[in-house]
Motif scaffolding. Structure first.
Motif, PDB file in Angstrom:
ATOM      1  N   HIS A  17      57.014  57.916  16.382  1.00 19.07           N
ATOM      2  CA  HIS A  17      57.757  57.522  15.183  1.00 19.07           C
ATOM      3  C   HIS A  17      56.838  56.850  14.169  1.00 19.07           C
ATOM      4  N   LEU A  18      55.979  55.949  14.628  1.00 17.85           N
ATOM      5  CA  LEU A  18      55.084  55.222  13.726  1.00 17.85           C
ATOM      6  C   LEU A  18      54.034  56.140  13.131  1.00 17.85           C
ATOM      7  N   ARG A  19      53.490  57.047  13.933  1.00 15.93           N
ATOM      8  CA  ARG A  19      52.429  57.920  13.443  1.00 15.93           C
ATOM      9  C   ARG A  19      52.963  58.976  12.478  1.00 15.93           C
ATOM     10  N   GLU A  20      54.214  59.342  12.624  1.00  9.91           N
ATOM     11  CA  GLU A  20      54.819  60.240  11.644  1.00  9.91           C
ATOM     12  C   GLU A  20      54.886  59.577  10.274  1.00  9.91           C
ATOM     13  N   ARG A  21      54.873  58.253  10.282  1.00 14.00           N
ATOM     14  CA  ARG A  21      54.890  57.490   9.026  1.00 14.00           C
ATOM     15  C   ARG A  21      53.487  56.955   8.692  1.00 14.00           C
ATOM     16  N   HIS A  22      52.464  57.551   9.347  1.00 10.77           N
ATOM     17  CA  HIS A  22      51.054  57.250   9.072  1.00 10.77           C
ATOM     18  C   HIS A  22      50.698  55.790   9.358  1.00 10.77           C
ATOM     19  N   VAL A  23      51.346  55.213  10.378  1.00 14.56           N
ATOM     20  CA  VAL A  23      51.006  53.866  10.832  1.00 14.56           C
ATOM     21  C   VAL A  23      50.019  54.001  11.992  1.00 14.56           C
ATOM     22  N   ASN A  24      48.825  53.465  11.820  1.00 14.58           N
ATOM     23  CA  ASN A  24      47.750  53.615  12.796  1.00 14.58           C
ATOM     24  C   ASN A  24      47.863  52.558  13.888  1.00 14.58           C
ATOM     25  N   ILE A  25      48.184  52.980  15.121  1.00 16.29           N
ATOM     26  CA  ILE A  25      48.204  52.081  16.276  1.00 16.29           C
ATOM     27  C   ILE A  25      46.912  52.328  17.037  1.00 16.29           C
ATOM     28  N   SER A  26      45.873  51.588  16.723  1.00 18.68           N
ATOM     29  CA  SER A  26      44.554  51.879  17.286  1.00 18.68           C
ATOM     30  C   SER A  26      44.483  51.491  18.756  1.00 18.68           C
ATOM     31  N   ILE A  27      43.605  52.169  19.475  1.00 19.78           N
ATOM     32  CA  ILE A  27      43.392  51.875  20.890  1.00 19.78           C
ATOM     33  C   ILE A  27      42.849  50.454  21.083  1.00 19.78           C
ATOM     34  N   PRO A  28      41.866  49.985  20.309  1.00 17.00           N
ATOM     35  CA  PRO A  28      41.408  48.599  20.473  1.00 17.00           C
ATOM     36  C   PRO A  28      42.523  47.569  20.301  1.00 17.00           C
ATOM     37  N   PHE A  29      43.449  47.828  19.370  1.00 21.83           N
ATOM     38  CA  PHE A  29      44.572  46.907  19.175  1.00 21.83           C
ATOM     39  C   PHE A  29      45.447  46.859  20.422  1.00 21.83           C
ATOM     40  N   GLN A  30      45.696  48.028  21.027  1.00 27.26           N
ATOM     41  CA  GLN A  30      46.512  48.067  22.236  1.00 27.26           C
ATOM     42  C   GLN A  30      45.822  47.355  23.398  1.00 27.26           C
ATOM     43  N   PHE A  31      44.506  47.510  23.505  1.00 29.87           N
ATOM     44  CA  PHE A  31      43.769  46.834  24.570  1.00 29.87           C
ATOM     45  C   PHE A  31      43.816  45.317  24.396  1.00 29.87           C
ATOM     46  N   SER A  32      43.704  44.856  23.158  1.00 28.74           N
ATOM     47  CA  SER A  32      43.758  43.404  22.916  1.00 28.74           C
ATOM     48  C   SER A  32      45.134  42.849  23.270  1.00 28.74           C
ATOM     49  N   LEU A  33      46.186  43.604  22.969  1.00 32.15           N
ATOM     50  CA  LEU A  33      47.533  43.179  23.357  1.00 32.15           C
ATOM     51  C   LEU A  33      47.653  43.089  24.875  1.00 32.15           C
ATOM     52  N   ALA A  34      47.067  44.049  25.585  1.00 30.79           N
ATOM     53  CA  ALA A  34      47.119  44.041  27.047  1.00 30.79           C
ATOM     54  C   ALA A  34      46.463  42.785  27.617  1.00 30.79           C
ATOM     55  N   LEU A  35      45.297  42.420  27.073  1.00 39.47           N
ATOM     56  CA  LEU A  35      44.599  41.221  27.544  1.00 39.47           C
ATOM     57  C   LEU A  35      45.411  39.952  27.259  1.00 39.47           C
ATOM     58  N   LEU A  36      46.017  39.891  26.089  1.00 38.97           N
ATOM     59  CA  LEU A  36      46.824  38.720  25.735  1.00 38.97           C
ATOM     60  C   LEU A  36      48.049  38.603  26.644  1.00 38.97           C
ATOM     61  N   LEU A  37      48.712  39.714  26.898  1.00 38.20           N
ATOM     62  CA  LEU A  37      49.938  39.687  27.699  1.00 38.20           C
ATOM     63  C   LEU A  37      49.668  39.293  29.148  1.00 38.20           C
ATOM     64  N   ILE A  38      48.629  39.894  29.753  1.00 40.12           N
ATOM     65  CA  ILE A  38      48.363  39.539  31.156  1.00 40.12           C
ATOM     66  C   ILE A  38      47.806  38.118  31.250  1.00 40.12           C
ATOM     67  N   GLY A  39      47.112  37.669  30.200  1.00 40.87           N
ATOM     68  CA  GLY A  39      46.653  36.284  30.186  1.00 40.87           C
ATOM     69  C   GLY A  39      47.813  35.307  30.181  1.00 40.87           C
ATOM     70  N   ILE A  40      48.795  35.565  29.338  1.00 44.28           N
ATOM     71  CA  ILE A  40      49.991  34.709  29.282  1.00 44.28           C
ATOM     72  C   ILE A  40      50.743  34.775  30.609  1.00 44.28           C
ATOM     73  N   ALA A  41      50.787  35.973  31.226  1.00 45.91           N
ATOM     74  CA  ALA A  41      51.498  36.157  32.493  1.00 45.91           C
ATOM     75  C   ALA A  41      50.953  35.244  33.583  1.00 45.91           C
ATOM     76  N   PHE A  42      49.634  35.050  33.603  1.00 39.89           N
ATOM     77  CA  PHE A  42      49.052  34.173  34.620  1.00 39.89           C
ATOM     78  C   PHE A  42      49.030  32.721  34.170  1.00 39.89           C
ATOM     79  N   ALA A  43      48.919  32.485  32.875  1.00 37.77           N
ATOM     80  CA  ALA A  43      48.870  31.107  32.373  1.00 37.77           C
ATOM     81  C   ALA A  43      50.192  30.367  32.592  1.00 37.77           C
ATOM     82  N   ILE A  44      51.315  31.109  32.673  1.00 34.03           N
ATOM     83  CA  ILE A  44      52.604  30.433  32.873  1.00 34.03           C
ATOM     84  C   ILE A  44      52.881  30.116  34.346  1.00 34.03           C
ATOM     85  N   LEU A  45      52.154  30.753  35.265  1.00 33.20           N
ATOM     86  CA  LEU A  45      52.408  30.496  36.693  1.00 33.20           C
ATOM     87  C   LEU A  45      52.125  29.041  37.085  1.00 33.20           C
ATOM     88  N   PRO A  46      51.034  28.411  36.601  1.00 34.86           N
ATOM     89  CA  PRO A  46      50.850  26.993  36.914  1.00 34.86           C
ATOM     90  C   PRO A  46      51.988  26.112  36.407  1.00 34.86           C
TER      91      PRO A  46
END
Length: 520
Positions: free
Chosen positions: A342-371
């Motif tokens: 849907h986004l790319r049909e509207r010429h919105v660029n979801i770059s691979i580096p952006f997705q990787f950075s989101l992955a690192l942030l999400l798993i970081g938060i996932a472990f940071a909340i366990l303590p």
């Protein structure tokens, strides 16, 4: 007339998302991953409870098993398409998995090691094969590949869901023998489906396909020999896990040097830049997977011993908790695919580096909340289940942004002749991460033999917090360098194909043809 036109339109829409052969591969992967999911979620529990191993030994064997499984994908990328066709190597691998499950079902540590070695001789090689069978259905710049991998990844997680579900049930009843026999049956179904769709899965544009009949015969002989030697080598490595892990790290460093040399030797600037982008993203993924692979090791024992697993009066098996991950993946994979389309049909660029950075942030938060959850543990030291629930959801969403996207990234960035090697190297990163996770798990378990939550919570809290914040920092750094990495990976050119002029397209095509000719 209008009805026929409507049917044709629906068929065309289906083919746009799932070309011929992709559906069969998705179904095969559901059954082929079942046995691995059982071992992935149950091995450390089976070793400690079923075979009465100590925590350190059980963690070492589990860590080496996971590391070797992913590390061998590199060898699968080398053998597949060169000495055996992808479909043949996949079929042989599934037979090895069946034999491995039957050996593991014998409650003896010696049978366990032989069973794991035989199983790895299959699972370690065939994952690269099925990924290459998917990616060869598409042209290099065809963005439908990403959608196909997202759908395929969801299908794989259906197999994980079933594996985790039955693994938890049989674990609660301590019926490990029946569990592993049932896993072997799932692999037999995958074998039957593979032979049923044999013609659809034929190789395209590989060295094996292009070879003469006599050369193919010699290649098959070498391929079979390599698999047999591999199983005996794996048995020795599983017996000496410390040496095994050191060897994998050394080979991993050597492969980093190799891919760097291959990058420098690329004749075109575009190809060089894409491979530099691949290296940067692979190193970023190493951080993500080092945290993620704690799930079958230290995090699994934490959930078993330090978490209140009662929900509505029912005791929840640790494997069932891992199904939080599979549910998110199964539902999220297709939804993410639809969103990206849907986004790319509207010429919105979801770059691979952006997705990787989101992955690192999400798993970081996932472990940071366990303590934080551990700090609110009850008087007996047990952490509330809800903290684990939120952590697994965040990990799973992060996985969606890095794992299936990573497979598609290899097809986008790898030169044709290096595609199998680079797919194997991408999976090897997960194997190296498992070794790092093995060490983190032992740190989290601490040096004391006690399993009392009141004693072990401090060690778990410190380790989880340190890992979580490290990943968050890494995610922020990658986020800051997105423009530079995106230029290397040629994101705009590969995503917004309509923005390329006809002349640019012709020049790009000529350059790719010339490059491939020089590589050959």
């Amino acid at each position: 007339m209008s009805q026929a036109r409507t049917k044709k339109t629906l068929l065309q829409k289906y083919q746009d998302v799932m070309p011929t052969g992709a559906g069969a591969l998705c179904l095969i992967q559901i059954f082929s991953t079942l046995s691995f999911s059982v071992l992935y979620s149950t091995l450390i529990l089976y070793a400690t409870k079923g075979l009465h191993m100590n925590d350190a030994l059980a963690t070492s064997i589990t860590g080496s098993f996971i590391a070797l499984n992913y590390f061998l994908h590199l060898l699968g990328g080398y053998i597949g398409g060169r000495y055996l066709s992808y479909r043949s190597l996949f079929g042989i691998g599934m037979v090895a998995q069946v034999i491995g499950c039957l050996l593991i079902s014998v409650p003896d540590s010696s049978y366990l090691l032989w069973g794991l070695a035989t199983f790895l001789g299959g699972s370690g090689l065939n994952v690269t094969c099925i990924n290459c069978m998917v990616t060869q259905l598409f042209e290099p710049d065809d963005k439908r590949r990403e959608s196909a991998f997202l759908w395929n990844y969801s299908g794989m997680n259906i197999g994980f869901f079933v594996g985790f579900a039955i693994g938890g049930y049989f674990h609660l009843h301590q019926a490990y023998r029946e569990l592993f026999i049932l896993s072997a049956i799932g692999n037999l179904i995958a074998i039957a489906l593979t032979f049923h769709n044999w013609k659809l899965l034929k190789d395209r544009d590989t060295a094996f396909v292009d070879a003469t009949p006599s050369a193919k015969k010699s290649s098959r002989f070498i391929g079979f020999g390599m698999i047999i030697v591999l199983i005996f080598a794996l048995r020795g490595l599983l017996q000496h896990t410390t040496f095994c892990n050191q060897l994998i790290l050394i080979i991993g460093a050597a492969m980093l040097v190799l891919i760097t040399v291959l990058t420098l030797k690329q004749p075109g600037k575009i190809e060089q830049n894409k491979m530099w982008g691949y290296i940067i993203l692979a190193l970023s993924a190493l951080i993500f997977w080092a945290l993620y692979q704690l799930a079958p090791m230290g995090l699994n024992l934490f959930i078993e011993r330090n978490v209140d697993r009662h929900l509505f009066g029912v005791l929840i098996a640790p494997q069932w908790i891992q199904n939080i991950n599979t549910i998110v993946i199964i539902l999220g994979g297709p939804l993410l695919s639809i969103l990206f389309t849907h986004l790319r049909e509207r010429h919105v660029n979801i770059s691979i580096p952006f997705q990787f950075s989101l992955a690192l942030l999400l798993i970081g938060i996932a472990f940071a909340i366990l303590p934080v959850g551990i700090s609110f543990a009850n008087a007996q030291g047990y952490t509330n289940f809800n903290w684990v629930l939120v952590s697994y959801i965040l990990q799973s969403v992060g996985e969606l942004f890095i794992s299936p996207i990573g497979y598609a990234m290899v097809g986008q960035l790898a030169p044709l002749r290096l595609r199998g090697l680079m797919m194997g190297m991408w999976m090897m990163v997960i194997g190296i991460a498992a070794i790092v996770s093995d060490q983190f798990s032992k740190i989290a378990l601490g040096t004391m033999e006690s399993i009392d939550p009141l004693i072990t919570n401090t060690s778990y809290s410190h380790t989880f917090g340190l890992l979580g914040w490290s990943s968050i920092v890494a995610g922020i750094l990658l986020l800051a360098f997105i423009p530079a990495v995106a230029r290397l990976t040629q994101e705009k050119k590969s995503i917004n194909m309509k923005d390329i002029t006809d002349e640019d397209h012709k020049n790009s095509t000529k350059e790719e043809i010339a490059t491939e000719s020089r590589n050959v």
